[in-house]
Design a protein around this motif. Structure first.
Motif, mmCIF file in Angstrom:
data_model
loop_
_atom_site.group_PDB
_atom_site.id
_atom_site.type_symbol
_atom_site.label_atom_id
_atom_site.label_comp_id
_atom_site.label_asym_id
_atom_site.label_seq_id
_atom_site.Cartn_x
_atom_site.Cartn_y
_atom_site.Cartn_z
ATOM 1 N N SER A 1 -63.750 -33.781 33.586
ATOM 2 C CA SER A 1 -62.938 -33.281 34.690
ATOM 3 C C SER A 1 -62.140 -34.418 35.305
ATOM 4 O O SER A 1 -62.424 -35.587 35.083
ATOM 5 C CB SER A 1 -63.830 -32.626 35.754
ATOM 6 N N ALA A 2 -61.172 -34.039 36.049
ATOM 7 C CA ALA A 2 -60.332 -35.001 36.757
ATOM 8 C C ALA A 2 -59.465 -35.826 35.823
ATOM 9 O O ALA A 2 -59.176 -36.974 36.100
ATOM 10 C CB ALA A 2 -61.185 -35.906 37.644
ATOM 11 N N SER B 1 -59.093 -22.399 36.141
ATOM 12 C CA SER B 1 -58.962 -20.937 36.140
ATOM 13 C C SER B 1 -59.980 -20.287 35.209
ATOM 14 O O SER B 1 -60.562 -19.253 35.552
ATOM 15 C CB SER B 1 -57.537 -20.528 35.769
ATOM 16 N N LEU B 2 -60.232 -20.875 34.042
ATOM 17 C CA LEU B 2 -61.211 -20.293 33.118
ATOM 18 C C LEU B 2 -62.631 -20.362 33.674
ATOM 19 O O LEU B 2 -63.385 -19.380 33.585
ATOM 20 C CB LEU B 2 -61.148 -20.991 31.761
ATOM 21 N N LEU B 3 -63.003 -21.502 34.225
ATOM 22 C CA LEU B 3 -64.358 -21.636 34.749
ATOM 23 C C LEU B 3 -64.604 -20.733 35.952
ATOM 24 O O LEU B 3 -65.641 -20.071 36.040
ATOM 25 C CB LEU B 3 -64.632 -23.101 35.120
ATOM 26 N N ALA C 1 -54.097 -29.104 31.669
ATOM 27 C CA ALA C 1 -55.487 -28.985 31.217
ATOM 28 C C ALA C 1 -56.420 -28.707 32.392
ATOM 29 O O ALA C 1 -57.323 -27.865 32.297
ATOM 30 C CB ALA C 1 -55.913 -30.257 30.492
ATOM 31 N N ASP C 2 -56.207 -29.391 33.522
ATOM 32 C CA ASP C 2 -57.038 -29.153 34.701
ATOM 33 C C ASP C 2 -56.830 -27.753 35.270
ATOM 34 O O ASP C 2 -57.783 -27.102 35.696
ATOM 35 C CB ASP C 2 -56.738 -30.194 35.784
ATOM 36 N N THR C 3 -55.597 -27.276 35.272
ATOM 37 C CA THR C 3 -55.310 -25.936 35.782
ATOM 38 C C THR C 3 -55.976 -24.875 34.913
ATOM 39 O O THR C 3 -56.590 -23.926 35.437
ATOM 40 C CB THR C 3 -53.786 -25.701 35.836
ATOM 41 N N ILE C 4 -55.874 -25.024 33.605
ATOM 42 C CA ILE C 4 -56.491 -24.057 32.691
ATOM 43 C C ILE C 4 -58.008 -24.098 32.823
ATOM 44 O O ILE C 4 -58.665 -23.046 32.880
ATOM 45 C CB ILE C 4 -56.040 -24.326 31.242
ATOM 46 N N ALA D 1 -64.238 -25.615 40.642
ATOM 47 C CA ALA D 1 -63.688 -26.076 41.916
ATOM 48 C C ALA D 1 -63.394 -27.571 41.890
ATOM 49 O O ALA D 1 -62.519 -28.046 42.612
ATOM 50 C CB ALA D 1 -64.651 -25.745 43.050
ATOM 51 N N VAL D 2 -64.092 -28.330 41.045
ATOM 52 C CA VAL D 2 -63.819 -29.765 40.914
ATOM 53 C C VAL D 2 -62.451 -29.996 40.270
ATOM 54 O O VAL D 2 -61.757 -30.952 40.591
ATOM 55 C CB VAL D 2 -64.934 -30.444 40.081
#
Length: 119
Positions: A11-12, A46-48, A40-43, A85-86
């Protein structure tokens, strides 16, 4: 548990891989601003979050046995939503860095000094 640790480590990526200045490719003599990290972070976010909420709803509606109701919510859905949320602040930072990079790139192309815009 290992998957959770891997996801937290990955993440991040926008905090690591989103330059605020255009990246120069010296072999092609071009400059660019990548949107791979914030995308990549947006996808991932949203998926998680969507998956975690779907599991929580299904767990509380589909499982008829009261003894096991809520087990998937605590073991799968809640961690997925928390990890998702991270990714949100990382994605926001990545999109902002991309905007600053594109602004700097446009100033470079117009001959203006390479400067970071005011926040």
């Amino acid at each position: 548990m290992r998957l959770t640790a891997v996801i937290l480590l990955l993440s991040a990526c926008s905090w690591i891989g989103s330059p605020e200045r255009p990246v120069t490719n010296y072999t092609q003599k071009t400059q660019s601003c990548s949107m791979a990290a914030p995308l990549a972070d947006t996808i991932a976010a949203s998926l998680l979050i969507t998956g975690g909420l779907a599991i929580a709803v299904a767990d509380n509606l589909v499982i008829p046995d009261v003894q096991y109701r809520g087990a998937a919510t605590l073991k799968i859905a809640l961690p997925a939503v928390v990890i998702g949320a991270v990714f949100i602040p990382s994605a926001v930072h990545g999109w902002r860095a991309k905007r600053r990079c594109e602004h700097a790139l446009s100033q470079t192309k117009t001959g203006a000094a390479l400067a970071t815009p005011a926040r």
